[in-house]
Design a protein around this motif. Structure first.
Motif, short mmCIF file in Angstrom:
data_model
loop_
_atom_site.label_atom_id
_atom_site.label_comp_id
_atom_site.label_asym_id
_atom_site.label_seq_id
_atom_site.Cartn_x
_atom_site.Cartn_y
_atom_site.Cartn_z
N PHE A 75 0.87 -1.18 0.00
CA PHE A 75 0.00 0.00 0.00
C PHE A 75 0.90 1.23 0.00
CE2 PHE A 75 -2.56 -3.41 1.56
CZ PHE A 75 -3.86 -3.13 1.18
N ASP A 76 0.95 1.91 -1.13
CA ASP A 76 1.85 3.05 -1.26
C ASP A 76 1.16 4.39 -1.08
OD1 ASP A 76 0.37 3.25 -3.57
OD2 ASP A 76 2.07 3.08 -4.95
N GLY A 77 -0.14 4.37 -0.75
CA GLY A 77 -0.86 5.62 -0.57
C GLY A 77 -1.32 6.24 -1.87
N GLU A 78 -1.05 5.58 -2.99
CA GLU A 78 -1.43 6.13 -4.30
C GLU A 78 -2.29 5.17 -5.12
OE1 GLU A 78 2.13 7.23 -6.32
OE2 GLU A 78 2.68 8.78 -4.86
N LYS A 79 -2.01 3.87 -5.04
CA LYS A 79 -2.72 2.90 -5.88
C LYS A 79 -3.67 2.06 -5.03
CE LYS A 79 1.02 0.97 -7.61
NZ LYS A 79 2.13 1.83 -7.17
N PRO A 80 -4.86 1.76 -5.54
CA PRO A 80 -5.75 0.83 -4.85
C PRO A 80 -5.19 -0.59 -4.92
CG PRO A 80 -6.64 1.36 -6.99
CD PRO A 80 -5.44 2.25 -6.81
N VAL A 81 -5.68 -1.44 -4.04
CA VAL A 81 -5.17 -2.81 -3.95
C VAL A 81 -6.34 -3.80 -4.00
CG1 VAL A 81 -3.87 -4.47 -2.56
CG2 VAL A 81 -3.18 -2.06 -2.59
N ILE A 82 -6.20 -4.83 -4.85
CA ILE A 82 -7.15 -5.95 -4.85
C ILE A 82 -6.57 -7.05 -3.98
CG2 ILE A 82 -8.28 -7.72 -6.24
CD1 ILE A 82 -8.16 -5.85 -8.62
N LEU A 83 -7.36 -7.50 -3.00
CA LEU A 83 -6.95 -8.61 -2.14
C LEU A 83 -7.77 -9.84 -2.49
CD1 LEU A 83 -6.74 -6.84 1.34
CD2 LEU A 83 -4.88 -8.11 0.29
N THR A 84 -7.12 -11.00 -2.51
CA THR A 84 -7.83 -12.26 -2.64
C THR A 84 -7.32 -13.23 -1.58
OG1 THR A 84 -6.40 -13.59 -4.12
CG2 THR A 84 -7.74 -11.86 -5.14
N LEU A 85 -8.23 -14.01 -1.01
CA LEU A 85 -7.87 -15.05 -0.04
C LEU A 85 -8.19 -16.39 -0.67
CD1 LEU A 85 -9.13 -13.58 3.37
CD2 LEU A 85 -6.87 -13.42 2.32
N PHE A 131 -2.65 -0.26 -10.16
CA PHE A 131 -3.14 -0.90 -8.93
C PHE A 131 -2.23 -2.06 -8.56
CE2 PHE A 131 -5.00 -3.04 -12.50
CZ PHE A 131 -5.08 -4.38 -12.16
N GLU A 132 -2.46 -2.65 -7.39
CA GLU A 132 -1.71 -3.82 -6.93
C GLU A 132 -2.69 -4.96 -6.67
OE1 GLU A 132 1.77 -3.98 -6.18
OE2 GLU A 132 1.97 -1.98 -7.07
N PHE A 192 -11.57 -8.47 -2.81
CA PHE A 192 -11.75 -7.30 -1.95
C PHE A 192 -10.93 -6.13 -2.50
CE2 PHE A 192 -11.45 -11.34 0.24
CZ PHE A 192 -12.70 -11.46 0.83
N PHE A 193 -11.56 -4.98 -2.60
CA PHE A 193 -10.88 -3.78 -3.09
C PHE A 193 -10.57 -2.87 -1.91
CE2 PHE A 193 -13.00 -5.60 -6.62
CZ PHE A 193 -12.26 -5.28 -7.75
N SER A 194 -9.34 -2.40 -1.84
CA SER A 194 -8.91 -1.56 -0.73
C SER A 194 -8.39 -0.22 -1.25
CB SER A 194 -7.80 -2.25 0.07
OG SER A 194 -8.24 -3.51 0.53
N THR A 195 -8.57 0.80 -0.44
CA THR A 195 -8.07 2.12 -0.78
C THR A 195 -6.55 2.14 -0.67
OG1 THR A 195 -8.23 2.87 1.52
CG2 THR A 195 -10.18 3.17 0.12
N PRO A 196 -5.90 3.13 -1.26
CA PRO A 196 -4.44 3.18 -1.20
C PRO A 196 -3.88 3.26 0.22
CG PRO A 196 -5.24 4.59 -2.95
CD PRO A 196 -6.45 4.14 -2.19
N ALA A 251 -12.33 2.68 -5.43
CA ALA A 251 -11.39 2.48 -4.33
C ALA A 251 -10.29 3.54 -4.32
CB ALA A 251 -10.77 1.08 -4.42
N SER A 252 -9.95 4.04 -5.50
CA SER A 252 -8.89 5.05 -5.58
C SER A 252 -9.41 6.45 -5.33
CB SER A 252 -8.24 5.01 -6.97
OG SER A 252 -9.10 5.55 -7.95
N ALA A 253 -10.73 6.58 -5.10
CA ALA A 253 -11.37 7.89 -4.90
C ALA A 253 -11.11 8.80 -6.10
CB ALA A 253 -10.88 8.54 -3.61
#
Length: 286
Positions: free
Chosen positions: A73-83, A114-115, A187-191, A216-218
């Motif tokens: 999480f670099d504070g700039e790109k949104p992140v997709i999480l998968t479990l 994104f990541e 799951f989509f997460s904010t930066p 997610a990136s606003a």
């Protein structure tokens, strides 16, 4: 293999997973009709929107290096999480394949806009398995630069459970089958590491991926057109997809109508002014 054949196989695979998950050993008709098997009581997803992810959790990446969840999480790109887990015989493969299919039709690439972080829920799995899984998907993806943006992690039970709990992802281990029972969602997460959106199932059309990433990136990624589309669509929890918002579309239609009328009238005034000016030049006052 045709697209329709692939889709039919996915549907069949999903149906088999559901049937297998709902089928306890030596089932009785009354039990099937009146109660959920005990091993599935913990399985499901409870949305925890805006929850702050535990970014200090430590895992190992596909290279065996100890990493923090927050490293992605670099504070700039949104992140997709998968479990998921890498030796899953059915659902995880269907889900990740569906995600990859959507990504291949998306003009954005992990590591750039994104990541993606894929975490194994099986604490016994190793970085070697993570490497094998990543290599398989990178080979299919055919975008070499994506390797820097899609991360496959393994970890210990406490860290996995804490991350899953934060996301509201319930899963359980079935000792009889030696497999994990779990649902399918990404799951989509904010930066900055807050839960922004859930997408369910095993297919993720590129438009849904794009809208969820923009949200997610606003608005920090995507074009003005993406922002306009997101204004016209909102996430509908009942259908678990982005649906058109009639009021917003009507508002945009009204604005467009006003603009068209304004441009038309303005053009008429400009043309009339030019004609009048030309006429005055051709008939100078005496």
């Amino acid at each position: 293999m045709s697209l329709s054949t692939m889709r039919m196989r996915r549907i069949l695979g999903w149906a088999l997973v559901v049937v297998a998950a709902l089928m306890p050993a030596a089932p009785a008709a009354a039990q099937l009709a009146n109660q959920v098997p005990n091993q599935l009581e913990e399985v499901g997803i409870e949305e925890h929107l805006d929850a702050k992810l535990p970014l200090d959790l430590k895992f190992r990446d596909e290279n065996g290096t100890v990493v923090r969840l927050g490293d992605f999480f670099d504070g700039e790109k949104p992140v997709i999480l998968t479990l998921n887990y890498f030796k899953c015989p059915m659902l995880c493969g269907l889900q990740l394949n569906g995600l990859l299919d959507g990504l291949m039709e998306l003009d954005w690439t992990p590591g750039q806009e994104f990541e993606i972080v894929t975490v194994s829920i099986n604490p016994l799995e190793t970085p070697a398995l993570a490497t094998e899984k990543k290599q398989n998907y990178m080979k299919r993806y055919e975008r070499p630069s994506a390797a820097a943006g899609w991360h496959f992690l393994t970890g210990s039970e406490p860290e996995i459970r804490q991350l899953a709990s934060t996301l509201g992802f319930g899963y359980t281990y079935d000792k009889n089958s030696g497999e994990f029972a779990h649902a399918a969602a990404i799951f989509f997460s904010t930066p900055d590491g807050r839960v922004a959106r859930y997408l369910y199932g095993i297919e993720y059309p590129p438009r849904r991926l794009r809208l969820a990433l923009v949200e997610a990136s606003a608005g920090d990624i995507g074009s003005s057109l993406d922002q306009l589309i997101l204004y016209c669509y909102h996430y509908d929890p009942s259908s678990r997809r982005y649906s058109p918002v009639a009021m917003n579309i009507m508002r945009l239609g009204g604005v467009a109508t006003v603009l068209v009328l304004g441009l038309t009238i303005g053009g008429y005034w400009v043309r009339e002014a030019r004609r009048r000016k030309k006429r005055d030049r051709g008939n100078p006052a005496t």
